[in-house]
Enzyme design. Structure first.
Site, PDB file in Angstrom:
ATOM      1  N   LYS A 286       0.852  -1.192   0.000  1.00 51.49           N
ATOM      2  CA  LYS A 286       0.000   0.000   0.000  1.00 51.49           C
ATOM      3  C   LYS A 286       0.885   1.237   0.000  1.00 51.49           C
ATOM      4  CE  LYS A 286      -3.307   2.630   2.864  1.00 51.49           C
ATOM      5  NZ  LYS A 286      -4.225   2.629   4.015  1.00 51.49           N
ATOM      6  N   LYS A 298     -10.436  13.012   7.402  1.00 46.30           N
ATOM      7  CA  LYS A 298     -10.011  12.677   8.768  1.00 46.30           C
ATOM      8  C   LYS A 298     -10.002  13.930   9.629  1.00 46.30           C
ATOM      9  CE  LYS A 298      -6.809   8.889   7.610  1.00 46.30           C
ATOM     10  NZ  LYS A 298      -7.473   7.821   8.400  1.00 46.30           N
ATOM     11  N   ASP A 309       1.463   6.499   5.274  1.00 48.62           N
ATOM     12  CA  ASP A 309       0.500   5.520   4.747  1.00 48.62           C
ATOM     13  C   ASP A 309       1.017   4.800   3.490  1.00 48.62           C
ATOM     14  OD1 ASP A 309      -1.885   4.259   5.342  1.00 48.62           O
ATOM     15  OD2 ASP A 309      -3.124   5.631   4.161  1.00 48.62           O
ATOM     16  N   ASP A 368     -12.279   7.006   3.155  1.00 54.76           N
ATOM     17  CA  ASP A 368     -11.090   6.821   4.001  1.00 54.76           C
ATOM     18  C   ASP A 368     -10.680   5.346   4.080  1.00 54.76           C
ATOM     19  OD1 ASP A 368      -9.008   7.549   5.612  1.00 54.76           O
ATOM     20  OD2 ASP A 368     -10.230   7.826   7.432  1.00 54.76           O
ATOM     21  N   ARG A 372      -7.593  -0.504   0.930  1.00 54.98           N
ATOM     22  CA  ARG A 372      -8.078  -1.786   0.402  1.00 54.98           C
ATOM     23  C   ARG A 372      -8.473  -1.655  -1.069  1.00 54.98           C
ATOM     24  NH1 ARG A 372     -12.583  -2.057   5.009  1.00 54.98           N
ATOM     25  NH2 ARG A 372     -10.910  -0.859   5.988  1.00 54.98           N
TER      26      ARG A 372
HETATM   27  N1  BES Z   1      -4.452   4.640   6.627  1.00 54.70           N
HETATM   28  C1  BES Z   1      -5.592   4.367   7.426  1.00 54.70           C
HETATM   29  C2  BES Z   1      -5.297   3.396   8.562  1.00 54.70           C
HETATM   30  C3  BES Z   1      -4.365   3.908   9.609  1.00 54.70           C
HETATM   31  C4  BES Z   1      -4.871   4.622  10.681  1.00 54.70           C
HETATM   32  C5  BES Z   1      -3.012   3.643   9.549  1.00 54.70           C
HETATM   33  C6  BES Z   1      -3.997   5.089  11.647  1.00 54.70           C
HETATM   34  C7  BES Z   1      -2.148   4.101  10.506  1.00 54.70           C
HETATM   35  C8  BES Z   1      -2.653   4.837  11.562  1.00 54.70           C
HETATM   36  C9  BES Z   1      -6.686   3.770   6.564  1.00 54.70           C
HETATM   37  O1  BES Z   1      -6.716   4.198   5.254  1.00 54.70           O
HETATM   38  C10 BES Z   1      -7.988   4.160   7.182  1.00 54.70           C
HETATM   39  O2  BES Z   1      -8.248   5.332   7.208  1.00 54.70           O
HETATM   40  N2  BES Z   1      -8.761   3.187   7.640  1.00 54.70           N
HETATM   41  C11 BES Z   1     -10.006   3.431   8.242  1.00 54.70           C
HETATM   42  C12 BES Z   1     -10.985   2.448   7.659  1.00 54.70           C
HETATM   43  C13 BES Z   1     -12.425   2.727   8.036  1.00 54.70           C
HETATM   44  C14 BES Z   1     -12.881   4.019   7.389  1.00 54.70           C
HETATM   45  C15 BES Z   1     -13.281   1.566   7.568  1.00 54.70           C
HETATM   46  C16 BES Z   1      -9.850   3.213   9.740  1.00 54.70           C
HETATM   47  O3  BES Z   1      -9.132   2.297  10.141  1.00 54.70           O
HETATM   48  O4  BES Z   1     -10.407   4.002  10.492  1.00 54.70           O
HETATM   49 ZN    ZN Z   2      -4.894   4.814   4.478  1.00 51.55          ZN
HETATM   50 MN    MN Z   3      -7.780   6.040   5.014  1.00 50.26          MN
END
Ligand code: BES
Ligand code: ZN
Ligand code: MN
Length: 521
Positions: A286, A298, A309, A368, A372
């Site tokens: 990723k 966010k 990321d 967000d 995936r």
């Molecule tokens: N990049 C983030 C995940 C992340 C969060 C990595 C904090 C490192 C530190 C990912 O893209 C994300 O935002 N995931 C969301 C998914 C949700 C919206 C289903 C999450 O984990 O809140």
């Molecule tokens: Zn992310």
């Molecule tokens: Mn995200």
């Protein structure tokens, strides 16, 4: 363009040597301490007995307990040729009287973190077999890391004058280390030390990419960095699909996530193809160069950490290059899924339905959950290319941290490959823990309109993401590594890990490839 080149910091020089620790002329001599039932022991059979006795009896006054992550510097005194003695804690011995290799790695790194600015150091930690030499050398080099690219030394009036004289803020890592070992002439020990240097350089390269500011590192410049990293490395070829090629080629995931940014997405393939490969492995990473969340934006607090990321893609690039430098007899192709997730006027919306490479449709409920989506394109492409096994690595979910904290990564996948990754992590000293992909949770990512939805209920968030990825690999041998927490250290330094990008995953992926090289399946 300033961002095209990702700078590589000064590299610490390593030699193996059998010098007596008392005689080695270095600015610093590093020796280990341990916790014993009756106090502190200095772990050395070569220092003079009276010095050992003195150190052990003065330990309370020196504030030395032998605990892990404890480093104390004291004047070396007349009995040592070195100037400063550095005591680094190993904690308690294991039941068999030894120390775990990861304990040695961390103690070596905790010490070298304190040696920045020095020219020379000798390390006299236990190093009497290949595994110990590997651990001590890797740890010492991993601790000898600094990211000073953006420090000009011009942050005050006085500094401006110093800067004019060539002084810079931020010390460079210790310039040269000698690892003291009785095996200094042993061929396997030398190979171990050379391998450790390749591994540490790979981890540092991944850290540099993660630490690079997102205005400098975006998909196009990341692709340039991949080309630069592979330049002059034998049997490695880099190919780049740009935003137009991705759109016309049907890579609907990368296209959708990247379209909110003025900096278009890229899919970079980094292929290492040795002459007679024992196995063929795909690594999908990723590479969201900045994750603002997109339209599902966010909160501001902590958003700066989202420059990390792309840590999965950085780990993949570093691993492929290191595999080539180590001449591993395994073919490895890295797929770097690069995009910037921004809420521009052309950004994808919650409710959009997109088509992933290969034809499956996704309803985007939350922009967000972009990782995936880009990984789906990369995974389908990797499966299509016909590898024995596909591994993917991603800072995928905040839920990973809820489940395991920020020091332990998660691994999910087909049972055998998942267990193989866990074994590789154990061998490399990285912390990974197996997680399930429960059939019962598949309903969480059901879409009312498309084949699958990109997000579901909060509970089991890491597993929902894993199940989403599974949709795109089918029953192909596969494992998914979620490194969301461990990829970026926004707390204090520990062991060989300083703040910022950690390069997590590189050592596990390399150990996985090394294991495949010896037990070709
Ligand atoms: N990049 C983030 C995940 C992340 C969060 C990595 C904090 C490192 C530190 C990912 O893209 C994300 O935002 N995931 C969301 C998914 C949700 C919206 C289903 C999450 O984990 O809140
Ligand atoms: Zn992310
Ligand atoms: Mn995200």
């Amino acid at each position: 363009m300033s961002g095209a080149r990702v700078t590589i910091g000064p590299v610490t020089d390593v030699t193996l040597s059998s010098k007596n620790p008392t005689a080695v002329k270095a600015e610093a001599l590093v020796v280990a301490t341990a916790q014993t039932s009756d106090g502190v022991a200095v772990v050395s059979d070569q220092l003079p007995t009276d010095l050992l006795t003195q150190l052990e009896s003065l330990a309370p006054q020196l504030g030395v307990t032998g605990a892990r992550d404890e480093v104390r510097k004291i004047p070396a005194g007349p009995q040592l040729a070195a100037e400063v003695l550095v005591l680094t804690g190993l904690g308690e011995r294991a039941e068999d009287g030894t120390f775990a290799t990861e304990t040695l790695r961390r103690a070596a790194g905790a010490a070298t973190r304190e040696l920045a600015g020095l020219k020379s150091a000798a390390i006299a930690l236990p190093a009497s077999d290949d595994d110990e030499i590997t651990a001590v050398t890797e740890g010492a080099l991993l601790g000898a890391y600094a990211f000073n690219r953006y420090r000009t030394g011009k942050d005050s009036a006085k500094d401006t004058k110093d800067a004019a004289k060539g002084a810079k803020n931020g010390k460079d890592p210790v310039a040269a280390i000698e690892i003291l070992t009785p095996l200094h002439k042993n061929a396997k020990a030398k190979v171990a030390a050379e391998r450790a240097q390749v591994v540490a350089a790979a981890v540092h390269a991944a850290r540099d990419l993660v630490n690079t500011a997102p205005n400098d590192l975006y998909p196009a410049t990341f692709a340039d960095a991949a080309k630069a990293a592979a330049k002059d490395v034998r049997h490695v070829k880099v190919t780049v699909l740009d935003d137009k090629q991705l759109a016309s080629g049907g890579y609907g995931g990368l296209t959708a996530v990247g379209q909110g940014s003025s900096r278009g997405p890229r899919l970079v393939k980094v292929a290492y193809t040795p002459a007679k490969p024992a196995a063929k492995v795909a690594l999908v990473g990723k590479g969201i160069t900045f994750d603002s969340g997109g339209i599902s934006i966010k909160p501001a607090a902590g958003m700066e950490a989202m420059k990390s990321d792309m840590a999965g893609a950085a780990a993949v690039l570093s691993t492929v290059v290191a595999a080539a430098k180590l001449n591993l007899p395994v073919a490895v192709t890295g797929y770097l899924c690069l995009a910037e997730n921004m809420p521009g006027g052309n950004a994808q919306r919650p409710a959009d339905v997109i088509t992933i490479y290969g034809g499956k449709t996704v309803e985007v409920l939350n922009t967000d959950a972009e990782g995936r989506i880009v990984m789906a394109d990369g995974l389908v492409s990797a499966v299509e290319d016909g590898h024995d096994v596909v591994l993917d690595i991603a800072t995928l979910t905040g839920a990973q941290m809820v489940a395991l904290g920020n020091r332990t990564s998660a691994v999910m996948g087909t049972d055998d490959v998942r267990d193989e990754v866990k074994a590789a992590a154990d061998a490399s000293g990285e912390l990974f823990w197996p997680m399930p992909l429960p059939e019962e949770l598949k309903s969480n990512i059901k879409s009312k309109v498309a084949d699958v939805a990109n997000s579901g209920p909060r509970w089991g968030g890491m597993l929902n993401a894993g199940l989403f990825l599974q949709t795109f690999v089918g029953d192909h041998p596969w494992a998914h590594l979620d490194i969301a927490g461990p990829a970026f250290n926004d707390g204090g330094s520990h062991g060989y890990t300083s703040g910022g990008g950690t390069g997590v995953g590189v050592r596990t992926l390399l150990a996985f490839l090394e294991a495949r090289a010896t037990t070709a399946k």
